[in-house]
Design an enzyme around this catalytic site. Structure first.
Site, PDB file in Angstrom:
ATOM      1  N   ARG A   1      -4.172   6.237   3.508  1.00 26.24           N
ATOM      2  CA  ARG A   1      -2.714   6.429   3.620  1.00 26.24           C
ATOM      3  C   ARG A   1      -2.170   5.313   4.507  1.00 26.24           C
ATOM      4  O   ARG A   1      -2.832   4.883   5.463  1.00 26.24           O
ATOM      5  CB  ARG A   1      -2.388   7.780   4.257  1.00 26.24           C
TER       6      ARG A   1
ATOM      7  N   HIS B   1       0.382   2.260  -4.669  1.00 28.96           N
ATOM      8  CA  HIS B   1      -0.214   3.598  -4.536  1.00 28.96           C
ATOM      9  C   HIS B   1      -0.637   4.145  -5.907  1.00 28.96           C
ATOM     10  O   HIS B   1      -0.234   5.246  -6.309  1.00 28.96           O
ATOM     11  CB  HIS B   1       0.764   4.554  -3.835  1.00 28.96           C
TER      12      HIS B   1
HETATM   13  P1  NAP Z   1     -12.017  14.905   2.018  1.00 24.37           P
HETATM   14  O1  NAP Z   1     -12.983  15.419   0.988  1.00 24.37           O
HETATM   15  O2  NAP Z   1     -11.208  15.869   2.800  1.00 24.37           O
HETATM   16  O3  NAP Z   1     -12.867  13.999   3.027  1.00 24.37           O
HETATM   17  C1  NAP Z   1     -12.331  13.467   4.188  1.00 24.37           C
HETATM   18  C2  NAP Z   1     -13.402  12.673   4.934  1.00 24.37           C
HETATM   19  O4  NAP Z   1     -12.787  12.030   6.061  1.00 24.37           O
HETATM   20  C3  NAP Z   1     -14.517  13.582   5.478  1.00 24.37           C
HETATM   21  O5  NAP Z   1     -15.764  12.934   5.374  1.00 24.37           O
HETATM   22  C4  NAP Z   1     -14.135  13.722   6.959  1.00 24.37           C
HETATM   23  O6  NAP Z   1     -15.218  13.902   7.845  1.00 24.37           O
HETATM   24  C5  NAP Z   1     -13.519  12.357   7.233  1.00 24.37           C
HETATM   25  N1  NAP Z   1     -12.616  12.471   8.396  1.00 24.37           N
HETATM   26  C6  NAP Z   1     -11.494  13.201   8.532  1.00 24.37           C
HETATM   27  N2  NAP Z   1     -10.982  13.064   9.759  1.00 24.37           N
HETATM   28  C7  NAP Z   1     -11.822  12.236  10.424  1.00 24.37           C
HETATM   29  C8  NAP Z   1     -11.849  11.709  11.741  1.00 24.37           C
HETATM   30  N3  NAP Z   1     -10.915  12.019  12.641  1.00 24.37           N
HETATM   31  N4  NAP Z   1     -12.863  10.907  12.092  1.00 24.37           N
HETATM   32  C9  NAP Z   1     -13.822  10.611  11.202  1.00 24.37           C
HETATM   33  N5  NAP Z   1     -13.866  11.055   9.928  1.00 24.37           N
HETATM   34  C10 NAP Z   1     -12.861  11.866   9.555  1.00 24.37           C
HETATM   35  O7  NAP Z   1     -10.992  13.874   1.361  1.00 24.37           O
HETATM   36  P2  NAP Z   1     -11.076  13.092  -0.046  1.00 24.37           P
HETATM   37  O8  NAP Z   1     -10.826  13.995  -1.185  1.00 24.37           O
HETATM   38  O9  NAP Z   1     -12.315  12.265  -0.060  1.00 24.37           O
HETATM   39  O10 NAP Z   1      -9.776  12.148   0.076  1.00 24.37           O
HETATM   40  C11 NAP Z   1      -9.661  11.241   1.149  1.00 24.37           C
HETATM   41  C12 NAP Z   1      -8.283  10.646   1.204  1.00 24.37           C
HETATM   42  O11 NAP Z   1      -8.107   9.665   0.187  1.00 24.37           O
HETATM   43  C13 NAP Z   1      -7.095  11.581   0.970  1.00 24.37           C
HETATM   44  O12 NAP Z   1      -6.831  12.407   2.082  1.00 24.37           O
HETATM   45  C14 NAP Z   1      -6.002  10.566   0.753  1.00 24.37           C
HETATM   46  O13 NAP Z   1      -5.526  10.122   2.026  1.00 24.37           O
HETATM   47  C15 NAP Z   1      -6.722   9.410   0.072  1.00 24.37           C
HETATM   48  N6  NAP Z   1      -6.357   9.278  -1.360  1.00 24.37           N
HETATM   49  C16 NAP Z   1      -5.681   8.184  -1.764  1.00 24.37           C
HETATM   50  C17 NAP Z   1      -5.332   8.032  -3.089  1.00 24.37           C
HETATM   51  C18 NAP Z   1      -4.644   6.788  -3.598  1.00 24.37           C
HETATM   52  O14 NAP Z   1      -4.239   6.752  -4.762  1.00 24.37           O
HETATM   53  N7  NAP Z   1      -4.532   5.755  -2.814  1.00 24.37           N
HETATM   54  C19 NAP Z   1      -5.678   9.037  -4.028  1.00 24.37           C
HETATM   55  C20 NAP Z   1      -6.372  10.151  -3.583  1.00 24.37           C
HETATM   56  C21 NAP Z   1      -6.719  10.274  -2.246  1.00 24.37           C
HETATM   57  P3  NAP Z   1     -16.197  15.198   7.762  1.00 24.37           P
HETATM   58  O15 NAP Z   1     -16.985  15.017   6.485  1.00 24.37           O
HETATM   59  O16 NAP Z   1     -17.046  15.070   8.973  1.00 24.37           O
HETATM   60  O17 NAP Z   1     -15.280  16.390   7.727  1.00 24.37           O
END
Ligand code: NAP
Length: 308
Positions: A223, A271
């Protein structure tokens, strides 16, 4: 029983067709629509409306139509209302494609060849094998892990960072803020796939960029507010960062005067790294509605305390 959808209306038309076909008992409306607010049990949003609790007194589940939930202010929601983010195969596939495109392009020096072409310069650079390139992913969630799986099949050395330590075969993992500098020191190409929370806002600042090996590259698909843009611009100008591929910015869209638009070492996309695919998303939402009523854990249930 009504599902009210408040996101891209064009894609909403497809959601409406799918609901009509697969769940005719659920009355589906696209925002603002003519739904009776008292009958709204499920709300699917990108940006939620204000005063959710007062508007929809019988709401049972709030669905995010995106993987992230950073547009949702949890403090404005009834404490017991479950919030579910979107985990569906279409989002994962789109993100894997985008990150592989970006990493392969950076690995094979495509931004440099683009600049050479603009100068009509025919200049081959030496070619290093993928096995000699270190790629690190911030965030080991649904998307980070899927991306790493494909990067490993291409032969890259892979590294990952998350809040809690993870064990992933073939990827060296680091957990927690204390280990972030050590992780960054291993990344020739850094991919940001974190959720946006208070802890991750501004994480990619000059101190963190300085921990990367000199001449590293950045792929930012998390983000916009993860990255301090002026720190990136300084790092690009000093050569600390060689190239950046940014799919997300703050704000979106960037104003026409923003220097990121014209920086020769920045590639911007609007995006689009990944998008929720209605056909697979509706299946997941309907499965979650079934699970909710059966008292089973829903896929993508958000931990409001952690913020993701
Ligand atoms: P997710 O399954 O919730 O995974 C989040 C990961 O980030 C987990 O491994 C978590 O650690 C880690 N994390 C969260 N807070 C942290 C912190 N303070 N320090 C270190 N690690 C931290 O999310 P996801 O489905 O993979 O999606 C990730 C993100 O991708 C979304 O939230 C969004 O921002 C982005 N996204 C972007 C697009 C785009 O088109 N550009 C599309 C979709 C998603 P733990 O495993 O230890 O909990």
């Amino acid at each position: 029983m009504t599902f009210l959808y408040k996101a891209d209306p064009q894609r909403g038309e497809r959601w409406a067709e799918l609901f009509a076909e697969k769940a005719p008992d659920i009355d589906f409306h696209i925002w603002p629509g003519k739904a009776d607010p008292d009958k709204v049990r499920y709300l699917g949003v990108w940006e939620p409306p204000d005063r959710i609790a007062e508007r929809f007194p019988n709401l049972e589940v709030l669905f995010s139509v995106a993987a992230g939930v950073d547009k949702i202010d949890f403090s404005a929601l009834p404490a017991g209302l479950p919030v579910v983010r979107m985990i569906e195969p279409g989002i994962v596939a789109g993100m894997v494609e985008y990150v592989l495109w970006a990493v392969l392009g950076l690995h094979r020096d495509m931004p440099t060849y683009r600049r050479f072409q603009e100068e009509r310069l025919w200049k081959p650079l030496s070619l290093s094998p993928a096995g000699g390139r270190r790629v690190g992913v911030l965030g080991l969630g649904e998307l980070g892990r899927a991306v790493l799986r494909q990067l490993r099949t291409l032969g890259f050395q892979t590294f990952g960072w998350s809040r809690a330590p993870h064990v992933i075969e073939g990827t060296m993992c680091f957990g927690g803020r204390d280990h972030l500098p050590d992780f960054l020191a291993h990344c020739d190409i850094l991919v940001c796939l974190l959720p946006l929370t208070t802890e991750t806002t501004g994480l990619l600042d000059k101190n963190m960029l300085a921990c990367l090996p000199r001449g590293a590259a950045l792929v930012q698909v998390g983000r916009g507010p993860h990255l301090v843009a002026e720190d990136l611009l300084s790092a690009l100008d000093s050569g600390q960062i060689r190239d950046a591929i940014l799919d997300v910015t703050e704000p979106e869209p960037l104003p026409p005067s923003d220097p990121l638009w014209v920086h020769p070492r920045v590639t911007l996309t609007p995006h689009i790294a990944s998008m929720t695919q209605p056909d697979s998303a509706v299946d997941v939402v309907l499965e979650n509605i079934r699970r909710f009523h059966a008292g089973e854990p829903m896929i993508g249930l958000v931990d409001k305390a952690k913020g993701y």
